[in-house]
Structure formats: structure tokens, C-alpha cells
Design a protein around this motif. Structure first.
Motif, PDB file in Angstrom:
ATOM      1  N   ILE A  40      57.291  87.498  68.189  1.00  0.00           N
ATOM      2  CA  ILE A  40      56.540  88.210  69.179  1.00  0.00           C
ATOM      3  C   ILE A  40      55.155  87.720  69.481  1.00  0.00           C
ATOM      4  CG2 ILE A  40      55.760  90.485  69.684  1.00  0.00           C
ATOM      5  CD1 ILE A  40      58.089  91.744  68.035  1.00  0.00           C
ATOM      6  N   ALA A  94      57.033  90.912  73.316  1.00  0.00           N
ATOM      7  CA  ALA A  94      58.326  91.578  72.473  1.00  0.00           C
ATOM      8  C   ALA A  94      59.610  91.053  73.663  1.00  0.00           C
ATOM      9  CB  ALA A  94      58.111  93.128  72.357  1.00  0.00           C
ATOM     10  N   ALA A  95      59.478  91.132  74.859  1.00  0.00           N
ATOM     11  CA  ALA A  95      60.595  90.845  75.890  1.00  0.00           C
ATOM     12  C   ALA A  95      60.928  89.486  75.736  1.00  0.00           C
ATOM     13  CB  ALA A  95      60.378  91.288  77.179  1.00  0.00           C
ATOM     14  N   LEU A  96      59.848  88.648  75.676  1.00  0.00           N
ATOM     15  CA  LEU A  96      60.311  87.211  75.324  1.00  0.00           C
ATOM     16  C   LEU A  96      60.845  86.954  74.327  1.00  0.00           C
ATOM     17  CD1 LEU A  96      56.995  85.752  76.863  1.00  0.00           C
ATOM     18  CD2 LEU A  96      59.219  85.673  77.839  1.00  0.00           C
ATOM     19  N   TYR A  97      60.686  87.660  72.865  1.00  0.00           N
ATOM     20  CA  TYR A  97      61.176  87.551  71.520  1.00  0.00           C
ATOM     21  C   TYR A  97      62.599  88.075  71.952  1.00  0.00           C
ATOM     22  CZ  TYR A  97      62.350  88.157  66.906  1.00  0.00           C
ATOM     23  OH  TYR A  97      62.874  87.893  65.536  1.00  0.00           O
ATOM     24  N   ALA A  98      62.951  89.173  72.444  1.00  0.00           N
ATOM     25  CA  ALA A  98      64.253  89.902  72.507  1.00  0.00           C
ATOM     26  C   ALA A  98      65.084  88.837  73.384  1.00  0.00           C
ATOM     27  CB  ALA A  98      64.151  91.095  73.028  1.00  0.00           C
ATOM     28  N   ALA A  99      64.706  88.288  74.302  1.00  0.00           N
ATOM     29  CA  ALA A  99      65.417  87.218  75.203  1.00  0.00           C
ATOM     30  C   ALA A  99      65.459  85.937  74.537  1.00  0.00           C
ATOM     31  CB  ALA A  99      64.703  87.203  76.668  1.00  0.00           C
ATOM     32  N   GLY A 116      55.285  85.064  71.647  1.00  0.00           N
ATOM     33  CA  GLY A 116      55.546  85.656  72.913  1.00  0.00           C
ATOM     34  C   GLY A 116      54.349  86.378  73.632  1.00  0.00           C
ATOM     35  N   ALA A 156      54.061  94.059  75.005  1.00  0.00           N
ATOM     36  CA  ALA A 156      55.414  94.202  75.747  1.00  0.00           C
ATOM     37  C   ALA A 156      56.159  93.077  76.245  1.00  0.00           C
ATOM     38  CB  ALA A 156      55.410  95.162  76.870  1.00  0.00           C
ATOM     39  N   ALA A 157      55.300  92.215  77.065  1.00  0.00           N
ATOM     40  CA  ALA A 157      56.144  90.786  77.546  1.00  0.00           C
ATOM     41  C   ALA A 157      56.046  90.076  76.233  1.00  0.00           C
ATOM     42  CB  ALA A 157      54.781  90.044  78.365  1.00  0.00           C
TER      43      ALA A 157
END
Length: 85
Positions: A52, A41-46, A55, A38-39
Motif C-alpha cells: 500500500i 490500497a486499490a493499486l495494491y489490491a489490483a 501504491g 484509497a488509490a
């Protein structure tokens, strides 16, 4: 290898706290894997990493280095400070 979904179910505050502490301690298992994914994916999305996968490497490093726990401790301290105002 697939995780047992039951390994990801939280519960009362003490159960959730123990699960979070285990993740932040770097204990292998489904909760850590879920948090790292999850982290990542969040780093990639940001737009903080290029993929990913990158990330997940960064998230794993944050756990292993203690940076994730340090960040949580700073958030808790700030939250308590703001609540006291």
C-alpha cells in the motif's frame, strides 16, 4: 496528525467539484490524503504495486505529474461522447 472528518464531507456538485479539483491540483489536506490512501490500497489490491505504501507513492506521483487529471479528462470526454450516441 488527524484530519477533521468535516474536511471530507462533500455536498452539492460545485462543492464536490472544487474538492476534486483541489485534490488533482495537489493541494495538501484531508481530501488528498484520503484519495492517495484509497488509490494506494486499490493499486495494491489490483497487484499493480508490492505494498500500500508503494501504491500511495504511485498515487501521489499521478497527482503531482498531472496524470490523474489527464485520466479524468479522458474519462469525461469518453463519457460525453458515449452519451451523445
Amino acid at each position: 496528525e488527524y484530519a477533521d472528518p468535516a474536511d471530507l464531507i462533500g455536498g452539492e456538485v460545485d462543492v464536490n467539484r472544487a474538492m476534486a479539483d483541489a485534490v488533482l491540483d495537489g493541494k495538501p489536506g484531508a481530501p488528498r490524503d484520503a484519495v492517495v490512501l484509497a488509490a494506494g490500497a486499490a493499486l495494491y489490491a489490483a497487484d499493480r504495486v508490492d505494498s500500500i505504501a508503494a501504491g500511495t507513492v504511485a498515487a501521489s506521483h499521478a497527482i503531482e505529474s498531472g496524470s490523474a487529471r489527464s485520466t479524468l479528462q479522458r474519462w469525461v470526454a469518453l463519457s460525453q461522447e458515449l452519451a451523445a450516441q
